[in-house]
Structures are given as C-alpha cells and as structure tokens.
Design a protein around this motif. Structure first.
Motif, PDB file in Angstrom:
ATOM      1  N   GLY A 175      60.332  -9.845  -0.888  1.00  0.00           N
ATOM      2  CA  GLY A 175      60.977  -9.602   0.391  1.00  0.00           C
ATOM      3  C   GLY A 175      59.432  -9.691   1.566  1.00  0.00           C
ATOM      4  O   GLY A 175      60.055  -9.709   2.754  1.00  0.00           O
ATOM      5  N   TYR A 176      58.476  -9.924   1.076  1.00  0.00           N
ATOM      6  CA  TYR A 176      57.581  -9.981   2.056  1.00  0.00           C
ATOM      7  C   TYR A 176      56.706 -11.536   2.045  1.00  0.00           C
ATOM      8  O   TYR A 176      56.591 -11.827   1.035  1.00  0.00           O
ATOM      9  N   PRO A 177      56.101 -11.936   3.304  1.00  0.00           N
ATOM     10  CA  PRO A 177      55.752 -13.256   3.093  1.00  0.00           C
ATOM     11  C   PRO A 177      54.435 -13.357   2.438  1.00  0.00           C
ATOM     12  O   PRO A 177      54.122 -14.254   1.672  1.00  0.00           O
ATOM     13  N   ASP A 178      53.563 -12.193   2.406  1.00  0.00           N
ATOM     14  CA  ASP A 178      52.448 -12.246   1.471  1.00  0.00           C
ATOM     15  C   ASP A 178      52.406 -10.942   0.853  1.00  0.00           C
ATOM     16  O   ASP A 178      52.742  -9.900   1.187  1.00  0.00           O
ATOM     17  N   GLY A 179      52.167 -10.892  -0.368  1.00  0.00           N
ATOM     18  CA  GLY A 179      52.133 -10.122  -1.414  1.00  0.00           C
ATOM     19  C   GLY A 179      50.900  -9.366  -1.791  1.00  0.00           C
ATOM     20  O   GLY A 179      50.942  -8.506  -2.969  1.00  0.00           O
ATOM     21  N   VAL A 180      49.841  -9.805  -1.100  1.00  0.00           N
ATOM     22  CA  VAL A 180      48.462  -9.290  -1.962  1.00  0.00           C
ATOM     23  C   VAL A 180      48.411  -7.755  -2.053  1.00  0.00           C
ATOM     24  O   VAL A 180      48.007  -7.460  -2.949  1.00  0.00           O
ATOM     25  N   ALA A 181      48.767  -7.101  -1.055  1.00  0.00           N
ATOM     26  CA  ALA A 181      48.531  -5.760  -0.870  1.00  0.00           C
ATOM     27  C   ALA A 181      49.219  -5.138  -2.311  1.00  0.00           C
ATOM     28  O   ALA A 181      48.781  -4.355  -2.907  1.00  0.00           O
ATOM     29  N   PHE A 182      50.467  -5.461  -2.362  1.00  0.00           N
ATOM     30  CA  PHE A 182      51.400  -5.116  -3.468  1.00  0.00           C
ATOM     31  C   PHE A 182      50.766  -5.534  -4.626  1.00  0.00           C
ATOM     32  O   PHE A 182      50.807  -4.830  -5.868  1.00  0.00           O
ATOM     33  N   ALA A 183      50.320  -6.666  -4.739  1.00  0.00           N
ATOM     34  CA  ALA A 183      49.850  -7.124  -6.062  1.00  0.00           C
ATOM     35  C   ALA A 183      48.695  -6.288  -6.559  1.00  0.00           C
ATOM     36  O   ALA A 183      48.660  -5.900  -7.870  1.00  0.00           O
ATOM     37  N   VAL A 184      47.827  -6.060  -5.684  1.00  0.00           N
ATOM     38  CA  VAL A 184      46.580  -5.501  -5.931  1.00  0.00           C
ATOM     39  C   VAL A 184      46.947  -3.912  -6.628  1.00  0.00           C
ATOM     40  O   VAL A 184      46.388  -3.653  -7.528  1.00  0.00           O
ATOM     41  N   LEU A 185      47.932  -3.395  -5.776  1.00  0.00           N
ATOM     42  CA  LEU A 185      48.307  -1.965  -5.956  1.00  0.00           C
ATOM     43  C   LEU A 185      48.983  -1.855  -7.507  1.00  0.00           C
ATOM     44  O   LEU A 185      48.683  -1.221  -8.156  1.00  0.00           O
ATOM     45  N   LEU A 186      49.730  -3.175  -7.968  1.00  0.00           N
ATOM     46  CA  LEU A 186      50.498  -3.153  -8.917  1.00  0.00           C
ATOM     47  C   LEU A 186      49.399  -3.326 -10.022  1.00  0.00           C
ATOM     48  O   LEU A 186      49.464  -2.763 -11.213  1.00  0.00           O
ATOM     49  N   MET A 187      48.502  -4.137  -9.818  1.00  0.00           N
ATOM     50  CA  MET A 187      47.322  -4.460 -11.076  1.00  0.00           C
ATOM     51  C   MET A 187      46.503  -3.204 -11.039  1.00  0.00           C
ATOM     52  O   MET A 187      46.047  -2.841 -12.279  1.00  0.00           O
ATOM     53  N   ASN A 188      46.269  -2.395 -10.045  1.00  0.00           N
ATOM     54  CA  ASN A 188      45.534  -1.041 -10.229  1.00  0.00           C
ATOM     55  C   ASN A 188      46.243  -0.335 -11.172  1.00  0.00           C
ATOM     56  O   ASN A 188      45.483   0.496 -11.993  1.00  0.00           O
ATOM     57  N   MET A 189      47.422  -0.245 -11.342  1.00  0.00           N
ATOM     58  CA  MET A 189      48.201   0.571 -12.253  1.00  0.00           C
ATOM     59  C   MET A 189      47.783   0.113 -13.702  1.00  0.00           C
ATOM     60  O   MET A 189      47.662   0.975 -14.604  1.00  0.00           O
ATOM     61  N   ALA A 190      47.699  -1.376 -13.615  1.00  0.00           N
ATOM     62  CA  ALA A 190      47.474  -1.732 -15.135  1.00  0.00           C
ATOM     63  C   ALA A 190      46.075  -1.691 -15.533  1.00  0.00           C
ATOM     64  O   ALA A 190      45.664  -1.995 -16.624  1.00  0.00           O
ATOM     65  N   ALA A 191      45.159  -1.719 -14.613  1.00  0.00           N
ATOM     66  CA  ALA A 191      43.757  -1.633 -14.762  1.00  0.00           C
ATOM     67  C   ALA A 191      43.163  -0.726 -16.032  1.00  0.00           C
ATOM     68  O   ALA A 191      42.496  -1.165 -16.879  1.00  0.00           O
ATOM     69  N   PRO A 192      43.645   0.305 -16.125  1.00  0.00           N
ATOM     70  CA  PRO A 192      43.038   1.317 -17.337  1.00  0.00           C
ATOM     71  C   PRO A 192      43.458   0.748 -18.706  1.00  0.00           C
ATOM     72  O   PRO A 192      42.789   0.639 -19.370  1.00  0.00           O
ATOM     73  N   MET A 193      44.830   0.208 -18.620  1.00  0.00           N
ATOM     74  CA  MET A 193      45.173  -0.076 -20.058  1.00  0.00           C
ATOM     75  C   MET A 193      44.463  -1.922 -20.360  1.00  0.00           C
ATOM     76  O   MET A 193      44.082  -1.858 -21.433  1.00  0.00           O
ATOM     77  N   ILE A 194      44.199  -2.569 -19.228  1.00  0.00           N
ATOM     78  CA  ILE A 194      43.497  -3.724 -19.587  1.00  0.00           C
ATOM     79  C   ILE A 194      42.184  -3.407 -19.735  1.00  0.00           C
ATOM     80  O   ILE A 194      41.589  -4.016 -20.908  1.00  0.00           O
ATOM     81  N   ASP A 195      41.513  -2.413 -19.388  1.00  0.00           N
ATOM     82  CA  ASP A 195      40.279  -1.848 -19.620  1.00  0.00           C
ATOM     83  C   ASP A 195      39.958  -1.537 -21.280  1.00  0.00           C
ATOM     84  O   ASP A 195      39.236  -1.947 -21.782  1.00  0.00           O
ATOM     85  N   ARG A 196      41.099  -0.697 -21.806  1.00  0.00           N
ATOM     86  CA  ARG A 196      41.300  -0.475 -23.173  1.00  0.00           C
ATOM     87  C   ARG A 196      41.477  -1.675 -24.030  1.00  0.00           C
ATOM     88  O   ARG A 196      40.704  -1.705 -24.911  1.00  0.00           O
ATOM     89  N   LEU A 197      42.376  -2.577 -23.451  1.00  0.00           N
ATOM     90  CA  LEU A 197      42.455  -3.660 -24.438  1.00  0.00           C
ATOM     91  C   LEU A 197      41.316  -4.692 -24.453  1.00  0.00           C
ATOM     92  O   LEU A 197      41.444  -5.616 -25.239  1.00  0.00           O
ATOM     93  N   THR A 198      40.419  -4.708 -23.547  1.00  0.00           N
ATOM     94  CA  THR A 198      39.458  -5.878 -23.555  1.00  0.00           C
ATOM     95  C   THR A 198      37.906  -5.432 -23.590  1.00  0.00           C
ATOM     96  O   THR A 198      37.151  -5.971 -23.207  1.00  0.00           O
ATOM     97  N   ARG A 199      38.009  -4.155 -24.211  1.00  0.00           N
ATOM     98  CA  ARG A 199      36.698  -3.580 -24.754  1.00  0.00           C
ATOM     99  C   ARG A 199      35.958  -4.583 -25.422  1.00  0.00           C
ATOM    100  O   ARG A 199      36.325  -5.316 -26.268  1.00  0.00           O
TER     101      ARG A 199
END
Lengths: 347, 516
Positions: free
Chosen positions: A311-335
C-alpha cells in the motif's frame, strides 16, 4: 614501580563507538548538500529539529534509567538516528513529525529496549514507520525538485511551514509539492498506464527520479567512503543493490509496461540510502557476514514486494523492520564453521 | 596423509590484522649479552607441565650447565645452572608463568667464573639414532622458546604418522618483538644446523623456515647458511606476508599448506611439526656444544625503554636488570608486559625473572595504553567477526559469557579461541573480550573439574549402593538357603515319622485296609 595488571591486548582499541558514528555523519554530508540543492533548506530544519528532540529524549531516558549521561550522549548514536530519520521525511514536514518520530525512535525503540546496542529494531525506521502511519498526509507532501518547481521555498518559508504547519502566502502545496517518482509510478500503473508513458512525466530523470537520482549518487559516494574506512562491510550494500537488480531485471524484461527498470528501482526512493546507511545498522542487523548477505537480500526483496504489491509507494522502512525481526534467526543459521572443525559442522 | 604442498603457494587464514610494526627500534643494536646479575632466580617449572625432581641442596656449588632438576618423562623439562655458583636458597619465587604468583624455585649466586660443564652429547649427531637425539634434547632442557614453552621432546616423540616436514617458525608477528629476527640475522648457521638435527630426530623429509616478508636480509643469510651445510634434508626459506597472528602455529600451518589443524588434533596429524627458530638454534647448542638451555635472546623494547635492544640473557635474570641494561626507562611505566602487546602477559612486578619462554619485555607508559572511552555496550558491528582467525563469533560469545551462560559459550566453541586479542583491539566499544573468554574458559574448566569430581562421587556412591545391595542379596540368599535346609530337614523328619507311622500301622496288623 606501580604497574597495572590488565588483560591483553595492551594497546588501546583502534576506534571508538563515537568515532564510528561520527564517520557515518560525515558520510551523509554530500547527500545533504545535494538535498539542499534540489529541495531547498527544509532538510536542514528537519535535521536540527530531529537532533534536538533525539538528544532531549536520550538525556531524559538516560536520567530515568540512572545511567551515566556523558558517554551515551557523546557517542553520537542518537544524532545518527535523528539525521537518518530527518533525511527520510519531506523537507517541509511540520515539527510534530520530528517530535513523534524521535519519541518512537529514541524512547521506545532504543531506550526502552535497554539503550545503545540493545535495540531489536532500527530506531530511525521505527520512528519513520510511526510517522508514516500517524501522519500520512504530512508524509506525502514532498517538494518538487529544483527546475520543476515555481521556486523552492527559502529559509523563511521553510521555517514558517515547519513550525506552523501552514505555508506562508502566496505559496500553496499544489504549487510546490508533487508526487514522488515512486508515487507517480504506483498510481500510474494502477490507472493502467504504461511505465514508459508514466516516465515521460518531467519528475523523472535519466534513470530514477529527477534530483533523486543525484542524491542517490551522493549517498553511494558517502557509502563508498564508509566502505573504504571499514565502518561498514560490503555485504549489506552489495546484497541490497544486487538483489534489487537481480530480481527486478527479469520482471522488467517480462513486463516492461508494468514493471519499472532495475535502474529505476535502484535510483528511486530510499534504496541506495538504505543499502549504505539503514540496512547496515549493525545493532539491529546481522552479526555474521553471510547473515548480512541474507539480511540485505531480504530488505531488497521486501522493498520490491511492497513497491509492487503493497500500500506504500516505497517500502524500505517496513522492509528493514521486518528483516530486523528475522535477524537473530538468520544469525543463528549462518554461524561460520569454527577453525579446525569438520566442514558442515555449525556450532 | 593429506595431499598438499608446503609453502609453494601461500594461503590465507581467516581474519587477522595488519598491525604497525615497531620491531626496528630494537634492531638497531647488535645482540649483546646482558650483565650477569648478583643472583639468579630460577623457577623449577619453566614449561607446560609439572616440574622435574630437584637435584641440589642449599650450599651446593654448581657448574654452569649442571642440571638442577631431573625430568621423569617427556612432559617434564629439566633446568640447568645458567652459570657456575652456589645454591643459596630453595624457595617459592615470583613467576610470570603460569599463571603468575609464586612457585618453587632455585636461588643461585654466581661466583663470577662462569665455569661450564659440557653435558653428554653425541660425537657425531649425523650417525646418532633419532631416539638418542630426542633423549639428548630432553636432558638438555629444550622447551618451545617461542613463548609457549611446550616440552620439545613430547612434541618430537611419537606415536604419530610419518612426519613430512619440520616447519621452523620465524614469523613473529607481534609488534615490538624482534628476538627471533635478531637470532636469524646473527646465527643463521645455528638455526640451519639445529633444523637438520631436529629433522633427523623426527625423520622429516624436509624443513621449511617461515619468515616474514619484512625480513628481506634474513632470507639471504639463511639461504647462505643452507648452502653452506650438508644437503641431507632439503631446507627452504619461505616468506609469508605479515599479518597478525600469523606466528600462531595453526595459522602458520594454514598459510603454508592451506590445511587446518583439526580442533581436537595436532600438527603431527598432518605430518607436520612446528617449532620456533630459537628452539632449533638451542637444539644445535645442546647436541653440538653440549650446552643445555641456559640463556635466551630477550627483546627489551617499547616506548617506555630508553634504548630498546635485544639482549642475550641468562635464565633467571630479573626483568629489572634487563631494563637497566637497556638504558632504563624513559619515565614512569604503567605496564610491563612479558611478550607482545597483543597477547603478552602483564607483569605484577619487575622482580620476575627471565625463563625459557620470555621472548620480550615491553614497557608501556600510561599514554600508550590509555583507552579513549569507558567500556560501552556491544553494538554488534561485527569487526570482531571479521578479524577472528578462528572464525568464531566473538560478539555472540561475549553476550553469552556476560549472561553467565557458559555452556552455550562452550557449544559455540569458546575453547577454540586462541586469545590473540584481535577482536578486543578492533572493538569500538572497548570491551575487554579476551578477559571475558579467559574467565569463561576458567569457569568451564573448574566446572569440568567439579563435574568430574561429582561424577566420581556419584560413581563411588553407586558402587557402594550396589555393594550394599549385593551384600544384602547375598545375605538373603544365605538365609533362604538356610531356611530351605531347615525346611528340608523338617521334611526329612516328617518322612521318617510317616515311615515309622506306616511301619507301626503295619505292625498293628494290616487292619487299615491297605489291600495287602
């Protein structure tokens, strides 16, 4: 002989948190100058306001948390958050936008999570998301770039607009504001117009938006300097921009009428800015190098998805926030595999 | 054995740091002997492992080179009198190694004659059996002179797969330390001969001497020395790029071969033995000259030293005496470090004496060590991840250790940390990461000991329980047996009684209708 017995290493560390943050600020200078050139001095007011609110909130919260003020006020992290936020809002956004943004960024996203280093979400993007949702009208009023506009608002007009929320006579929003390139694309495609047709509008430049593409170049310039100074690693910028090009190219080749070109994607909106300055935020991002590649790729994919379907023309802010949620899990999987351990083994 | 070549192609180890070198400041003067102090203080244990058995008593007159302790195995290394004199005390002395504090030692007062007794040595090492050579090195008190002081004999004696190459480590990557460089400059022939002796002792097919690319002249001199000796085993000099911590054994092996030493293994598993160049020169002195390890080259350097230099110091010389021999200090000293600035051991006093592993005395002033900010929270910048040569996640380890979640840290391979200090040096938050890792390892080791102790107690308890149950069961069995026997006896009696009854009945006249 009065000797200190302290652990190795016995040389002082080569840098400080403050020095890292200050370099980020220096790297933003070219883009800010370009911004002023294309959109007038409003941005400078936004930066000043946001920095003032950020430091005020930071000091108040540190006091409430009974933490030493000096090291945390001088580490410049609040200033970086404020400047990144200010660069993301329209130059003439009223003062309460900065106030609300910094309230969410510093008080809620940063200090309530434990202050520097403990926030799960990028504070600047939390602030931005909050004001995008809270003040959609204020956040949509972008100025037309120099040469398109009847005349950029000067220092006085900007100040009046920002501090009163109204434009001084005889200016009117209709005359000075305009949809951003991404906005124009989104509404144009929704109206069944072809991308090439939409791009004929004067707001578009050679490959991105008029003015915007130059600001993006200056962000990239600052970003390269940060890479050279080893303040950021190459993983996130390469992943963000690389994924954007990789994914938007086939879509553009298949449906050039409804899908903008990869260049258009990279040089519009906040993509380059995010690639070098937002998604590279270490605290809320990934700590492993391969994790950073995934993090950047995720930001790019989500941004493209929001631009195309959201619904927004640019989604960078939301994209970053969503990835922030995934970051700890990504860190675990990419040790990484520890030295001397068998291949395929992960701790 | 894995298939790889050594040093023909250089590889990279992950992470590492390019540090500013400060070696040259101590290399301007040639090597010179440090003055003999009025008293030598010799800790009995100057190596990793237990001390040897003491051989002298207070009042004994000893000659230089005379053993003061006897090793009872490869893990023990004897110490020898560094000069002739009198044993004036057997006491706990201040030591830096390991882990500081006080440890048993010998106090020796030199008589000034510096009379030496040569120890037993082979007439010609080239025809000596490898085992005899190792024995000679063992009694000569050889331990890793690079700083780790690992007993060399234990490293040389198998069992392990056939050794392909002996790697001599001449790449001291710590800033300031230059004792190995000076040794290579001044005694290249001794290193090469020592290398040949060691190669014979382990049956190595070749020797590779690794030096840093900033030691150009050294390469020429070593090559000249190699050409001058009998080419029984090929010896090569390989220059490696200077990146800290390249001088680490595992890192050097990776650079030369591309192979990683397994985390639960040894270089010998790869067919490699890695020794310091100074260890090789000392091996030559033991085998050829019959002179055990009684001295070593010490770099005395750092911004706090007036005339930085390299000194040949007898073991047992106090640090203070060496600093004095280097022209004293430039002003107040804040920190004395044994070793390099990245991973050296901080000294609590300058009364500590030189032992076999003391490669460098570094004097740092307040301004050399002052941090520019207090410790800040970790911002997850990942610099530590980038520089870690063990491919660990230092910031994640730190977070678990700070939360006292030691088990998680161990599962993240905390024990693979080599404590090189790269992570702490680049940390913008100035977190003393290495201190945290050391502490975490200590806690886990202690817990390991406690766990072992608890396990032992549990085993003992269970054994006792079992013993008691078994005893009880035995008792029960015996009781039952007895009861059965009694019952059986009763039954027998009953039978007898019944028989008697029957007999009586019959005797009464068969009137019971038995059909008889």
């Amino acid at each position: 002989m009065n000797l200190t017995v302290a652990g190795a290493p016995h040389l002082p560390p080569i840098t400080t948190v403050g020095a890292v943050m200050r370099q980020v600020l220096y790297a933003l200078v070219p883009a800010v100058v370009a911004h002023v050139w294309f959109f007038g001095p409003g941005i400078l007011f936004q930066i000043t306001l946001a920095v003032a609110f950020a430091l005020g909130f930071e000091a108040a919260m540190l006091r409430l948390r009974r933490v030493a003020l000096r090291p945390f006020l001088t580490d410049c992290s609040a200033i970086v958050t404020a400047v990144l936020f200010a660069l993301s809002v329209p130059p003439l956004a009223p003062w309460w936008v900065a106030l609300t943004g910094m309230l969410f960024a510093i008080v809620i996203a940063k200090q309530l999570y434990g202050g520097l280093g403990h926030n799960l979400f990028n504070p600047a993007m939390v602030g931005l998301a909050a004001v995008i949702i809270a003040f959609p009208i204020d956040l949509s009023q972008w100025l037309a770039p120099r040469s398109l506009s009847a005349g950029l608002p000067g220092v006085w007009e900007s100040a009046v607009a920002i501090f009163t929320g109204r434009l001084p006579d005889p200016m009117s929003w209709d005359a000075i504001s305009q949809a951003t390139p991404l906005d124009a694309l989104k509404t144009g495609v929704a109206e069944n117009r072809m991308v090439a047709e939409i791009r004929d509008a004067p707001i578009f430049g050679d490959f991105g938006g008029l003015g915007w593409e130059w600001i993006a170049n200056f962000y990239a310039l600052g970003g390269f300097w940060l890479l050279y100074r080893r303040v950021i690693s190459w993983h996130v910028p390469v992943a963000v921009i690389g994924t954007t090009i990789l994914v938007s190219t086939p879509m553009w080749l298949i449906g050039p009428d409804i899908n903008p070109s990869p260049l258009q994607h990279v040089f519009s909106g906040a993509l380059v800015f995010a690639a070098f300055f937002i998604a590279t935020d270490p605290v809320s991002g990934c700590g492993t190098m391969r994790g950073r590649l995934l993090f950047g790729a995720g930001v790019a994919l989500l941004t493209l998805a929001i631009r195309r379907f959201g619904g927004y023309p640019d989604g960078v802010a939301f994209a970053v926030l969503l990835m922030n949620m995934a970051a700890p899990m990504i860190d675990r999987l990419t040790r990484p595999r520890t030295f001397g351990h068998p291949r395929g083994e992960r701790p | 054995m894995a298939d790889f070549d050594i040093g023909n192609q250089l590889h990279r180890f992950p992470g590492g740091l390019k540090l500013r070198h400060h070696k040259q400041i101590a290399c301007r003067e040639p090597l010179r002997p440090a003055p003999l102090p009025s008293r030598l203080v010799l800790p009995l244990a100057q190596h990793q492992g237990p001390a040897g058995e003491l051989l002298v008593e207070v009042g004994d007159r000893v000659a230089g080179g005379q053993p003061l302790t006897r090793a009872r195995g490869d893990r023990e290394v004897p110490i020898h009198a560094p000069t002739s004199g009198t044993v004036v005390g057997l006491d706990d002395v201040e030591v830096a190694w390991p882990p500081g504090g006080r440890a048993p030692g010998v106090l020796l007062e030199p008589d000034g004659e510096d009379r030496f007794d040569r120890s037993d040595r082979p007439a010609d090492w080239k025809s000596e059996a490898p085992d005899a050579l190792i024995e000679c090195l063992r009694t000569g008190g050889l331990a890793g002179l690079g700083g780790a002081m690992f007993p060399t004999a234990a490293k040389l004696r198998g069992p392990f797969p056939p050794i392909r190459a002996l790697i001599l480590n001449g790449s001291e990557c710590e800033p300031y330390i230059s004792c190995d460089e000076m040794l290579m400059r001044e005694r290249p022939a001794a290193i090469v001969e020592g290398a040949r002796i060691l190669a014979r002792a382990i049956g190595a097919e070749e020797v590779v001497i690794a030096i840093e690319d900033q030691m150009g002249a050294v390469r020429k001199e070593l090559n000249a020395a190699i050409r001058a000796t009998d080419p029984d085993v090929p010896v090569r000099v390989v220059q490696v790029t200077t990146i800290y911590p390249e001088g680490g054994e595992k890192q050097l092996i990776q650079v030369l071969t591309g192979q990683e030493v397994p985390h639960d293994g040894l270089p010998q598993d790869l067919g490699l033995v890695c020794l310091n160049v100074a260890t090789a020169a000392a091996a030559r002195d033991i085998v050829v000259d019959g002179r055990p390890v009684v001295e070593r080259i010490v770099t005395v350097s750092g911004p706090g030293i007036a005339r930085p230099c390299n000194l040949v110091a007898r073991l047992g010389t106090p640090v203070a005496a060496l600093i004095e021999a280097a022209g004293g200090t430039t002003g107040p000293i804040d920190r004395l470090v044994l070793g390099g600035p990245m991973s050296g051991l901080p000294l609590a006093s300058d009364r500590v004496t030189i032992t076999k592993g003391s490669n460098c005395i570094l004097a740092l002033r307040q301004e050399d060590t002052a941090r520019r900010q207090p410790v800040m929270p970790c911002i997850n910048c990942g610099e530590c991840v980038r520089v870690c040569p063990a491919s660990l996640l230092p910031q994640t380890l730190f977070k678990h250790l700070a939360a006292e979640d030691y088990e998680e840290a161990r599962d993240l391979n905390l024990f693979d940390c080599i404590e090189c200090g790269c992570c702490a040096h680049v940390c913008p938050s100035h977190i003393p990461l290495v201190d945290h890792y050391r502490h975490g390892k200590g806690v886990l080791r202690e817990r390991g000991i406690e766990d072992a102790r608890a396990e032992l107690a549990r085993a003992r308890f269970e054994a006792r329980e079992q013993r008691l149950t078994e005893r009880e069961a035995e008792r029960q069995r015996k009781r039952e047996q007895r009861e059965r026997k009694l019952r059986d006896a009763d039954a027998a009696k009953d039978e007898v009684r019944a028989a008697i009854e029957r007999a009586r009945a019959r005797a009464r006249g068969g009137s019971t209708g038995d059909g008889e």
